[in-house]
Design a protein around this motif. Structure first.
Motif, PDB file in Angstrom:
ATOM      1  N   VAL A  91      15.002  -7.675   2.291  1.00 28.86           N
ATOM      2  CA  VAL A  91      13.777  -8.085   1.614  1.00 28.86           C
ATOM      3  C   VAL A  91      12.633  -7.187   2.056  1.00 28.86           C
ATOM      4  N   SER A  92      11.947  -6.574   1.082  1.00 31.17           N
ATOM      5  CA  SER A  92      10.816  -5.712   1.402  1.00 31.17           C
ATOM      6  C   SER A  92       9.718  -5.967   0.386  1.00 31.17           C
ATOM      7  N   PRO A  93       8.456  -5.869   0.806  1.00 33.13           N
ATOM      8  CA  PRO A  93       7.348  -6.176  -0.102  1.00 33.13           C
ATOM      9  C   PRO A  93       7.321  -5.265  -1.319  1.00 33.13           C
ATOM     10  N   GLY A  94       6.904  -5.824  -2.434  1.00 31.29           N
ATOM     11  CA  GLY A  94       6.787  -5.066  -3.661  1.00 31.29           C
ATOM     12  C   GLY A  94       5.657  -5.619  -4.498  1.00 31.29           C
ATOM     13  N   LEU A  95       5.872  -5.683  -5.815  1.00 31.42           N
ATOM     14  CA  LEU A  95       4.859  -6.121  -6.771  1.00 31.42           C
ATOM     15  C   LEU A  95       5.375  -7.343  -7.514  1.00 31.42           C
ATOM     16  N   VAL A  96       4.519  -8.362  -7.645  1.00 31.35           N
ATOM     17  CA  VAL A  96       4.860  -9.548  -8.430  1.00 31.35           C
ATOM     18  C   VAL A  96       3.786  -9.744  -9.490  1.00 31.35           C
ATOM     19  N   ARG A 231       2.131  -4.071 -23.932  1.00 29.09           N
ATOM     20  CA  ARG A 231       1.103  -3.735 -22.941  1.00 29.09           C
ATOM     21  C   ARG A 231       1.454  -4.325 -21.573  1.00 29.09           C
ATOM     22  N   LYS A 232       1.982  -5.535 -21.533  1.00 28.73           N
ATOM     23  CA  LYS A 232       2.373  -6.144 -20.259  1.00 28.73           C
ATOM     24  C   LYS A 232       3.437  -5.303 -19.559  1.00 28.73           C
ATOM     25  N   ALA A 233       4.440  -4.885 -20.302  1.00 32.18           N
ATOM     26  CA  ALA A 233       5.508  -4.061 -19.716  1.00 32.18           C
ATOM     27  C   ALA A 233       4.966  -2.729 -19.232  1.00 32.18           C
ATOM     28  N   GLU A 234       4.066  -2.128 -20.010  1.00 33.82           N
ATOM     29  CA  GLU A 234       3.461  -0.859 -19.609  1.00 33.82           C
ATOM     30  C   GLU A 234       2.637  -1.021 -18.333  1.00 33.82           C
ATOM     31  N   LEU A 235       1.886  -2.100 -18.246  1.00 36.91           N
ATOM     32  CA  LEU A 235       1.047  -2.337 -17.069  1.00 36.91           C
ATOM     33  C   LEU A 235       1.892  -2.545 -15.819  1.00 36.91           C
ATOM     34  N   LEU A 236       2.966  -3.322 -15.939  1.00 32.34           N
ATOM     35  CA  LEU A 236       3.848  -3.532 -14.791  1.00 32.34           C
ATOM     36  C   LEU A 236       4.362  -2.197 -14.258  1.00 32.34           C
ATOM     37  N   GLU A 237       4.830  -1.347 -15.166  1.00 36.77           N
ATOM     38  CA  GLU A 237       5.374  -0.058 -14.742  1.00 36.77           C
ATOM     39  C   GLU A 237       4.285   0.837 -14.156  1.00 36.77           C
ATOM     40  N   ALA A 238       3.097   0.822 -14.760  1.00 38.91           N
ATOM     41  CA  ALA A 238       2.000   1.667 -14.283  1.00 38.91           C
ATOM     42  C   ALA A 238       1.527   1.243 -12.896  1.00 38.91           C
ATOM     43  N   ILE A 239       1.430  -0.065 -12.669  1.00 38.92           N
ATOM     44  CA  ILE A 239       0.992  -0.547 -11.348  1.00 38.92           C
ATOM     45  C   ILE A 239       2.028  -0.179 -10.293  1.00 38.92           C
ATOM     46  N   ARG A 242       1.700   3.472  -9.494  1.00 41.62           N
ATOM     47  CA  ARG A 242       0.480   3.697  -8.703  1.00 41.62           C
ATOM     48  C   ARG A 242       0.667   3.278  -7.250  1.00 41.62           C
ATOM     49  N   GLU A 243       1.417   2.204  -7.038  1.00 43.31           N
ATOM     50  CA  GLU A 243       1.608   1.680  -5.693  1.00 43.31           C
ATOM     51  C   GLU A 243       2.796   2.318  -4.971  1.00 43.31           C
ATOM     52  N   GLY A 244       3.457   3.280  -5.621  1.00 38.68           N
ATOM     53  CA  GLY A 244       4.590   3.956  -4.994  1.00 38.68           C
ATOM     54  C   GLY A 244       5.830   3.084  -4.911  1.00 38.68           C
ATOM     55  N   LEU A 245       5.998   2.181  -5.892  1.00 41.03           N
ATOM     56  CA  LEU A 245       7.127   1.256  -5.900  1.00 41.03           C
ATOM     57  C   LEU A 245       8.082   1.603  -7.032  1.00 41.03           C
ATOM     58  N   VAL A 253       7.048 -12.912 -13.843  1.00 46.31           N
ATOM     59  CA  VAL A 253       7.227 -14.338 -14.097  1.00 46.31           C
ATOM     60  C   VAL A 253       6.398 -14.712 -15.327  1.00 46.31           C
ATOM     61  N   GLY A 254       7.035 -15.336 -16.321  1.00 42.50           N
ATOM     62  CA  GLY A 254       6.310 -15.746 -17.520  1.00 42.50           C
ATOM     63  C   GLY A 254       7.091 -16.764 -18.315  1.00 42.50           C
ATOM     64  N   ASP A 255       6.462 -17.290 -19.382  1.00 42.90           N
ATOM     65  CA  ASP A 255       7.092 -18.400 -20.112  1.00 42.90           C
ATOM     66  C   ASP A 255       7.281 -18.151 -21.592  1.00 42.90           C
ATOM     67  N   GLY A 256       6.610 -17.160 -22.177  1.00 39.64           N
ATOM     68  CA  GLY A 256       6.623 -17.030 -23.622  1.00 39.64           C
ATOM     69  C   GLY A 256       7.289 -15.769 -24.124  1.00 39.64           C
ATOM     70  N   ALA A 257       7.457 -15.693 -25.444  1.00 43.56           N
ATOM     71  CA  ALA A 257       8.054 -14.506 -26.058  1.00 43.56           C
ATOM     72  C   ALA A 257       7.246 -13.262 -25.722  1.00 43.56           C
ATOM     73  N   ASN A 258       5.949 -13.429 -25.541  1.00 41.56           N
ATOM     74  CA  ASN A 258       5.068 -12.317 -25.194  1.00 41.56           C
ATOM     75  C   ASN A 258       5.367 -11.744 -23.808  1.00 41.56           C
ATOM     76  N   ASP A 259       6.192 -12.435 -23.025  1.00 40.46           N
ATOM     77  CA  ASP A 259       6.529 -11.989 -21.668  1.00 40.46           C
ATOM     78  C   ASP A 259       7.885 -11.292 -21.581  1.00 40.46           C
ATOM     79  N   LEU A 260       8.670 -11.352 -22.643  1.00 39.70           N
ATOM     80  CA  LEU A 260      10.061 -10.910 -22.547  1.00 39.70           C
ATOM     81  C   LEU A 260      10.201  -9.439 -22.158  1.00 39.70           C
ATOM     82  N   LYS A 261       9.370  -8.569 -22.702  1.00 39.73           N
ATOM     83  CA  LYS A 261       9.491  -7.148 -22.373  1.00 39.73           C
ATOM     84  C   LYS A 261       9.104  -6.893 -20.919  1.00 39.73           C
ATOM     85  N   MET A 262       8.121  -7.625 -20.411  1.00 36.99           N
ATOM     86  CA  MET A 262       7.747  -7.532 -19.002  1.00 36.99           C
ATOM     87  C   MET A 262       8.884  -8.033 -18.115  1.00 36.99           C
TER      88      MET A 262
END
Length: 307
Positions: A91-96, A231-239, A242-245, A253-262
């Motif tokens: 287990v090592s820290p990452g991005l959530v 945009r959510k998926a793009e932001l996850l990858e970009a962050i 940027r953080e070297g992860l 973590v999400g609940d709707g169809a708008n979260d599936l790509k993320m």
């Protein structure tokens, strides 16, 4: 014949004999052998849920089939039965990254705004269809926004002060921060409320939609770009970049169809108390546990966590 390995995690108010026998039947059905077992959480001492984790091996494991069978069991046993294909390393820290509405908070803010503006039923129906994936998010979002034109800005402040946090959200974020994870809200909702939540929980960064407010009134418009599924998926990858992860070090973590790509982009994508279509498509899903259940899916033991 190649040997595969999966992690099976069970979260339940109590780990009953019935759950145990059904899990054993599931293992037998797919020819899976238990090679390691640990109890990550004991409800009698942790105060939340029982959680057990099994490492299973088998020949040519059909992971999708195991997941579908586990999802059916979850619905019948009042338990979350979660299958992870790839074994975790140390287990090592990452991005959530989190969706906000109906994930970190219990409500859909746009529906509450609409209710206060007298157009609640119309907007709530469109929101429900959009979250089920029946409507294009951007088009439905603009339609809902147009109905908020003229809403007094004071209503936003009142709603923000009363945002109902999802069960387990404070414990989850507190522990993620303590363990060194970076946290982000990636929301198709509004920055006005995401900022409030950021201050309440100590979220590192937020990305959401910016309401246009003029002369103390909501105009019914938002500034581009609209935060939709892509945009959510793009932001996850970009962050992460940027953080070297790596993407393997990310969780969504999400609940709707708008979260599936993320959810698909992240190393672990957790559908939380989600619509059936979202649960069926996500690799991991929890509906019984609160948000703190994500910590157990990550492999943490209750002794690693603060209350």
């Amino acid at each position: 014949m190649a040997r595969g390995e999966v992690i099976l995690t069970v979260l339940a108010p109590r780990f009953t004999a019935d759950i145990q026998s059904q899990i054993e039947a599931l293992r037998s059905q797919f020819g899976l052998e238990e090679i390691a077992f640990q109890q990550l959480s004991n409800a009698s001492s942790s105060g939340d849920m029982d959680c057990i984790e099994q490492r299973l091996v088998g020949d040519e494991i059909d992971v999708d089939a195991v997941r579908k069978a586990a999802l059916v069991l979850s619905d019948t046993l009042n338990a979350d039965i979660v299958v992870q294909e790839r074994l975790r390393g140390p287990v090592s820290p990452g991005l959530v990254c989190f969706d906000m509405d109906s994930t970190l908070i219990k409500t859909e803010v746009i529906d509450e705004l609409a209710r206060r503006h007298g157009v609640g039923d119309v907007v709530a129906e469109v929101t429900e269809r959009a979250m089920r994936g029946e409507l294009d998010f951007k088009a439905s979002f603009r339609e809902r926004m147009s109905k908020l034109a003229g809403l007094d800005e004071a209503v936003l402040s009142d709603i923000a002060a009363q945002l109902p946090l999802m069960e387990g959200s404070e414990r989850l974020i507190t522990n993620l921060k303590r363990l060194g994870y970076r946290t982000a809200i990636l929301s198709g909702g509004f920055t006005y409320f995401a900022r409030h939540l950021q201050e309440m929980l100590g979220i590192d960064e937020i990305h959401a939609n910016e309401l246009v407010i003029e002369k103390g009134k909501v105009t019914g418009e938002v500034r581009e770009p609209i935060v939709d599924a892509e945009r959510k998926a793009e932001l996850l990858e970009a962050i992460a970049l940027r953080e070297g992860l790596t993407l393997e070090q990310t969780i969504a973590v999400g609940d709707g169809a708008n979260d599936l790509k993320m959810l698909a982009k992240a190393g672990m994508g957790v559908a939380f108390r989600a619509k059936p279509m979202v649960r069926a498509q996500a690799r991991q899903s929890i509906s019984i546990a609160g948000l703190e259940g994500v910590l157990y899916l990550m492999g943490y033991h209750q002794n690693d966590l603060t209350s």
